[in-house]
Enzyme design. Structure first.
Site, PDB file in Angstrom:
ATOM      1  N   LYS A  57      -5.054   0.066   6.574  1.00 29.78           N
ATOM      2  CA  LYS A  57      -6.364  -0.559   6.768  1.00 29.78           C
ATOM      3  C   LYS A  57      -7.260   0.358   7.590  1.00 29.78           C
ATOM      4  O   LYS A  57      -6.794   1.282   8.258  1.00 29.78           O
ATOM      5  CB  LYS A  57      -6.204  -1.900   7.496  1.00 29.78           C
ATOM      6  CG  LYS A  57      -5.404  -2.946   6.711  1.00 29.78           C
ATOM      7  CD  LYS A  57      -6.132  -3.378   5.462  1.00 29.78           C
ATOM      8  CE  LYS A  57      -5.373  -4.429   4.677  1.00 29.78           C
ATOM      9  NZ  LYS A  57      -6.040  -4.766   3.401  1.00 29.78           N
ATOM     10  N   GLU A 103       1.212  -1.253   5.360  1.00 29.81           N
ATOM     11  CA  GLU A 103      -0.128  -1.571   4.911  1.00 29.81           C
ATOM     12  C   GLU A 103      -1.095  -0.601   5.576  1.00 29.81           C
ATOM     13  O   GLU A 103      -0.918  -0.216   6.745  1.00 29.81           O
ATOM     14  CB  GLU A 103      -0.498  -3.008   5.264  1.00 29.81           C
ATOM     15  CG  GLU A 103       0.112  -4.040   4.334  1.00 29.81           C
ATOM     16  CD  GLU A 103      -0.294  -3.809   2.880  1.00 29.81           C
ATOM     17  OE1 GLU A 103      -1.493  -3.930   2.576  1.00 29.81           O
ATOM     18  OE2 GLU A 103       0.578  -3.500   2.056  1.00 29.81           O
ATOM     19  N   ASP A 163       0.817  -1.218   0.000  1.00 28.65           N
ATOM     20  CA  ASP A 163       0.000   0.000   0.000  1.00 28.65           C
ATOM     21  C   ASP A 163       0.851   1.269   0.000  1.00 28.65           C
ATOM     22  O   ASP A 163       0.582   2.217  -0.731  1.00 28.65           O
ATOM     23  CB  ASP A 163      -0.919   0.026   1.225  1.00 28.65           C
ATOM     24  CG  ASP A 163      -2.030  -0.997   1.147  1.00 28.65           C
ATOM     25  OD1 ASP A 163      -2.326  -1.482   0.036  1.00 28.65           O
ATOM     26  OD2 ASP A 163      -2.609  -1.322   2.201  1.00 28.65           O
TER      27      ASP A 163
END
Length: 240
Positions: free
Chosen positions: A106, A104, A73
């Site tokens: 989220k 990452e 990401d």
């Protein structure tokens, strides 16, 4: 005339990031849009506030043996000394030697997302990196030792009632050591960081995104520059 106030400037930065993350969370029913929006908030934060020697992008990492990481990401990478970055159909491919950190992004932190981030980070750290002797005005310096590629997880909130309690600590301690998280931000609550003894420090605070940004910059400073890439190791693929 209003006088400058550093505390107000930093509070404004945190408010800006917090509001953007809240907006991305509000995109219920559109999981792809919500995920993209969350990633973009973090990409914009790091792209705007990291020193210009660093670039930030969603990318895949490749090594000179032709192996690729999973798509990441947020990749923080060198652009000053990196000789090539591929962009194919909007997707960036970055040589492993150029990478400083991978994250990452989220919506929330939980066991599943910690494990997911660990797997992604491990796919980068397992790549091979070259490091050549470095010419300078004093002669030839030894190859730079390979720095640890920082890895982390960036979220807005936590699914746990106690955000930084035992469940998170157990999740961070488990999993493949190659994927261990060095830094993490839960923007609604605080940030955490991995210590030299491999334990974790958890900080509950009012401005987590800003605190995380400062800690990341401090760790990037400690990494110094990336190793000198061996271009001939990549050039061998031209024969194929």
């Amino acid at each position: 005339m209003t006088e400058w106030n550093l505390a107000n400037l930093l509070a404004g930065l945190h408010t800006e990031i917090h509001q953007k993350l809240e907006h991305s969370r509000a995109l219920l029913g559109h999981p792809v849009l919500k995920g993209d929006a969350t990633e973009n908030v973090w990409l914009q934060l790091l792209g705007n506030y990291l020193p210009k020697r660093y670039s930030v992008a969603r990318a895949t990492v490749v090594d000179s043996n032709g192996k690729f990481s999973q798509q990441i990401d947020v990749v923080v990478f060198d652009r000053q000394y990196s000789p090539f970055i591929f962009t194919i159909e909007g997707q960036k491919i970055i040589p492993a030697e150029s990478v400083y950190a991978v994250f990452e992004a989220k919506q929330a932190i939980d066991v599943e997302n910690v494990r997911y981030a660990q797997d992604k980070i491990a796919s980068v750290r397992r790549l091979y990196r070259t490091s050549l002797p470095v010419p300078n005005v004093s002669g030839i310096a030894k190859p730079k030792p390979l720095h640890r590629i920082l890895g982390g997880l960036l979220t807005f909130e936590s699914t746990w009632k106690t955000p930084f309690g035992q469940p998170l600590q157990q999740a961070l301690a488990a999993g493949d050591p190659d994927g261990s998280l060095d830094l993490g931000c839960v923007a609604a609550h605080g940030h955490f960081s991995r210590c030299e003894d491999e334990s974790y420090a958890f900080t509950l605070e009012g401005k987590p995104a800003t605190a995380f940004l400062f800690e990341l910059i401090a760790r990037l400073q400690a990494s110094a520059t990336v190793p000198m890439i061996d271009m001939r190791a990549y050039a061998k693929w031209l024969a194929d």
